[in-house]
Design a protein around this motif. Structure first.
Motif, PDB file in Angstrom:
ATOM      1  N   ILE A 154       0.860  -1.178   0.000  1.00 32.24           N
ATOM      2  CA  ILE A 154       0.000   0.000   0.000  1.00 32.24           C
ATOM      3  C   ILE A 154       0.890   1.219   0.000  1.00 32.24           C
ATOM      4  O   ILE A 154       1.938   1.240   0.661  1.00 32.24           O
ATOM      5  N   ARG A 155       0.512   2.233  -0.760  1.00 30.00           N
ATOM      6  CA  ARG A 155       1.276   3.471  -0.766  1.00 30.00           C
ATOM      7  C   ARG A 155       0.340   4.635  -1.047  1.00 30.00           C
ATOM      8  O   ARG A 155      -0.791   4.447  -1.496  1.00 30.00           O
ATOM      9  N   MET A 156       0.817   5.839  -0.785  1.00 31.81           N
ATOM     10  CA  MET A 156       0.056   7.049  -1.078  1.00 31.81           C
ATOM     11  C   MET A 156       0.866   7.909  -2.022  1.00 31.81           C
ATOM     12  O   MET A 156       2.063   8.125  -1.817  1.00 31.81           O
ATOM     13  N   ARG A 157       0.196   8.398  -3.057  1.00 25.60           N
ATOM     14  CA  ARG A 157       0.816   9.296  -4.015  1.00 25.60           C
ATOM     15  C   ARG A 157      -0.121  10.462  -4.275  1.00 25.60           C
ATOM     16  O   ARG A 157      -1.205  10.535  -3.726  1.00 25.60           O
ATOM     17  N   GLY A 158       0.311  11.335  -5.183  1.00 28.34           N
ATOM     18  CA  GLY A 158      -0.527  12.467  -5.542  1.00 28.34           C
ATOM     19  C   GLY A 158      -0.034  13.740  -4.889  1.00 28.34           C
ATOM     20  O   GLY A 158       1.152  13.994  -4.778  1.00 28.34           O
ATOM     21  N   THR A 159      -0.979  14.560  -4.442  1.00 26.27           N
ATOM     22  CA  THR A 159      -0.661  15.801  -3.741  1.00 26.27           C
ATOM     23  C   THR A 159      -1.511  15.880  -2.486  1.00 26.27           C
ATOM     24  O   THR A 159      -2.429  15.087  -2.281  1.00 26.27           O
ATOM     25  N   VAL A 160      -1.208  16.872  -1.657  1.00 26.07           N
ATOM     26  CA  VAL A 160      -2.009  17.076  -0.446  1.00 26.07           C
ATOM     27  C   VAL A 160      -3.462  17.354  -0.819  1.00 26.07           C
ATOM     28  O   VAL A 160      -4.392  16.880  -0.167  1.00 26.07           O
ATOM     29  N   ASP A 161      -3.674  18.116  -1.881  1.00 28.76           N
ATOM     30  CA  ASP A 161      -5.038  18.418  -2.313  1.00 28.76           C
ATOM     31  C   ASP A 161      -5.725  17.208  -2.927  1.00 28.76           C
ATOM     32  O   ASP A 161      -6.940  17.047  -2.809  1.00 28.76           O
ATOM     33  N   HIS A 162      -4.947  16.356  -3.602  1.00 27.93           N
ATOM     34  CA  HIS A 162      -5.514  15.196  -4.288  1.00 27.93           C
ATOM     35  C   HIS A 162      -4.699  13.937  -3.974  1.00 27.93           C
ATOM     36  O   HIS A 162      -4.037  13.392  -4.848  1.00 27.93           O
ATOM     37  N   PRO A 163      -4.730  13.465  -2.729  1.00 31.81           N
ATOM     38  CA  PRO A 163      -3.991  12.238  -2.421  1.00 31.81           C
ATOM     39  C   PRO A 163      -4.651  11.024  -3.057  1.00 31.81           C
ATOM     40  O   PRO A 163      -5.872  10.988  -3.235  1.00 31.81           O
ATOM     41  N   ARG A 164      -3.847  10.044  -3.397  1.00 35.55           N
ATOM     42  CA  ARG A 164      -4.331   8.824  -4.023  1.00 35.55           C
ATOM     43  C   ARG A 164      -3.708   7.631  -3.307  1.00 35.55           C
ATOM     44  O   ARG A 164      -2.492   7.565  -3.138  1.00 35.55           O
ATOM     45  N   VAL A 165      -4.548   6.692  -2.885  1.00 37.50           N
ATOM     46  CA  VAL A 165      -4.080   5.488  -2.205  1.00 37.50           C
ATOM     47  C   VAL A 165      -4.025   4.359  -3.223  1.00 37.50           C
ATOM     48  O   VAL A 165      -4.968   4.156  -3.993  1.00 37.50           O
ATOM     49  N   GLU A 166      -2.909   3.626  -3.241  1.00 37.07           N
ATOM     50  CA  GLU A 166      -2.717   2.560  -4.210  1.00 37.07           C
ATOM     51  C   GLU A 166      -2.430   1.233  -3.502  1.00 37.07           C
ATOM     52  O   GLU A 166      -1.580   1.180  -2.612  1.00 37.07           O
ATOM     53  N   ILE A 167      -3.128   0.190  -3.895  1.00 36.01           N
ATOM     54  CA  ILE A 167      -2.887  -1.162  -3.409  1.00 36.01           C
ATOM     55  C   ILE A 167      -2.364  -1.966  -4.601  1.00 36.01           C
ATOM     56  O   ILE A 167      -3.049  -2.089  -5.617  1.00 36.01           O
ATOM     57  N   ARG A 168      -1.176  -2.514  -4.453  1.00 38.11           N
ATOM     58  CA  ARG A 168      -0.579  -3.263  -5.566  1.00 38.11           C
ATOM     59  C   ARG A 168      -0.340  -4.718  -5.178  1.00 38.11           C
ATOM     60  O   ARG A 168       0.054  -5.001  -4.043  1.00 38.11           O
ATOM     61  N   ASP A 169      -0.617  -5.621  -6.123  1.00 40.77           N
ATOM     62  CA  ASP A 169      -0.279  -7.027  -5.935  1.00 40.77           C
ATOM     63  C   ASP A 169       0.238  -7.586  -7.253  1.00 40.77           C
ATOM     64  O   ASP A 169       0.209  -6.910  -8.278  1.00 40.77           O
ATOM     65  N   GLY A 170       0.703  -8.821  -7.225  1.00 36.12           N
ATOM     66  CA  GLY A 170       1.367  -9.400  -8.373  1.00 36.12           C
ATOM     67  C   GLY A 170       0.467 -10.081  -9.378  1.00 36.12           C
ATOM     68  O   GLY A 170       0.959 -10.707 -10.322  1.00 36.12           O
ATOM     69  N   SER A 171      -0.852  -9.990  -9.220  1.00 35.89           N
ATOM     70  CA  SER A 171      -1.776 -10.635 -10.149  1.00 35.89           C
ATOM     71  C   SER A 171      -2.170  -9.673 -11.259  1.00 35.89           C
ATOM     72  O   SER A 171      -2.406  -8.484 -11.012  1.00 35.89           O
TER      73      SER A 171
END
Length: 314
Positions: free
Chosen positions: A61-78
């Protein structure tokens, strides 16, 4: 300001969902967006559960984007598109997983935008947490990625040219592949989540889509990937590449080189949510793509030399 919180590698089992919820709450508090905590936790519960049951390790799990528009990403190998999660067994005192089993409708209702991006090594399911839960159907998700059918090779006519790229440093080439994928994916997700705020991202995403086949599949990507992935290739530092390409593809290379310089400038101005290339990356990419330009114009190949890394950029 761009943000990129370090990814968290999740353990297997039900505690992974709780760990992810704690992590995303702390991430929201770090950027002073406590208004997003509730929706972020709901969305993370669904997506982490889905990745654990239907995905392939590792799950991060990681967070990217900006403070105004944060985006949470869940990554797996499938590489399978996201499926509806199934309920986990709950302890009497554990309220962490109460939303599990209601599927991606939960994600739609707690997001400003959400979707999945599938590539050759796995998938990233992402969402931009909303400040309030939508009582209706929520926003529609967008799944992007390979269609499953390999691109048709371009027919090479009499204008085809033989190109030899000599002494390709495999470590730098792998970095080039990674940089291309990261940049393509970042502008694609940004254009889907916040097209109105970042119109440049939509334009770049469309350009990446039109150039991708020539830039990766058409430039001997399979040859070098085969060398890198082979048992003998693990100990090699360099490899020679020999391909045939349409002479007209030189225009594609030139456009891509110009685009990379433009993207670097936008990155430095913090108008794109990725890092500008390092001087080492710039030097290698200009040499690698420049060899196609030179030889398409009738020039002779120039072997890569480590001395290029200490000289001026050309």
């Amino acid at each position: 300001m761009p943000l990129s919180r370090p990814a968290l590698l999740l353990r297997t089992g039900s505690r992974a969902v709780q760990d992810a919820r704690v992590w995303v709450r702390a991430a929201c508090e770090e950027i002073d967006r406590t208004d997003l905590v509730d929706c972020a936790e709901f969305g993370v519960s669904e997506l982490v559960s889905n990745a654990l049951f239907h995905g392939t390790a590792p799950v991060t799990i990681r967070m990217r984007g900006t403070v105004d528009h944060p985006r949470v990403e869940i990554r797996d190998g499938s590489t399978e598109p996201p499926l509806l999660p199934v309920p986990l067994a709950l302890d009497d005192e554990d309220e962490v997983l109460l939303t599990v089993g209601r599927g991606l409708s939960i994600v739609a209702s707690v997001s400003e935008a959400w979707g999945a991006d599938i590539d050759a090594s796995g998938k990233t399911v992402w969402f931009a947490p909303a400040a309030e839960i939508d009582e209706g159907d929520g926003v529609e998700g967008v799944i992007t990625g390979p269609s499953g059918a390999p691109p048709k090779p371009e027919r090479l006519g009499p204008e085809a040219v033989e190109v030899s790229i000599l002494g390709v440093p495999l470590a730098l080439y792998k970095g080039f592949q990674q940089h291309f994928r990261e940049l393509r994916r970042e502008v694609r997700l940004l254009s889907l989540a916040h097209a109105n705020d970042y119109p440049l991202a939509a334009s770049l995403s469309a350009l990446f889509g039109s150039l991708e086949r020539q830039l990766l599949d058409g430039l001997g990507h399979g040859q070098l990937s085969g060398v890198i992935g082979s048992s003998s290739g693990r100990d090699r530092e360099t490899a020679d590449l020999h391909v045939r390409m349409p002479r007209s593809a030189a225009d594609t290379m030139r456009r891509f080189l110009d685009m990379l310089d433009l993207i670097d400038e936008f990155c430095r101005q913090e108008r794109l949510l990725v890092l500008a290339r390092s001087p080492e990356q710039v030097t290698f990419q200009r040499w690698f793509l420049g060899e196609y330009l030179t030889q398409a114009a009738g020039g002779r190949p120039t072997r890569w030399s480590a001395a290029q890394m200490t000289g001026p950029l050309r």
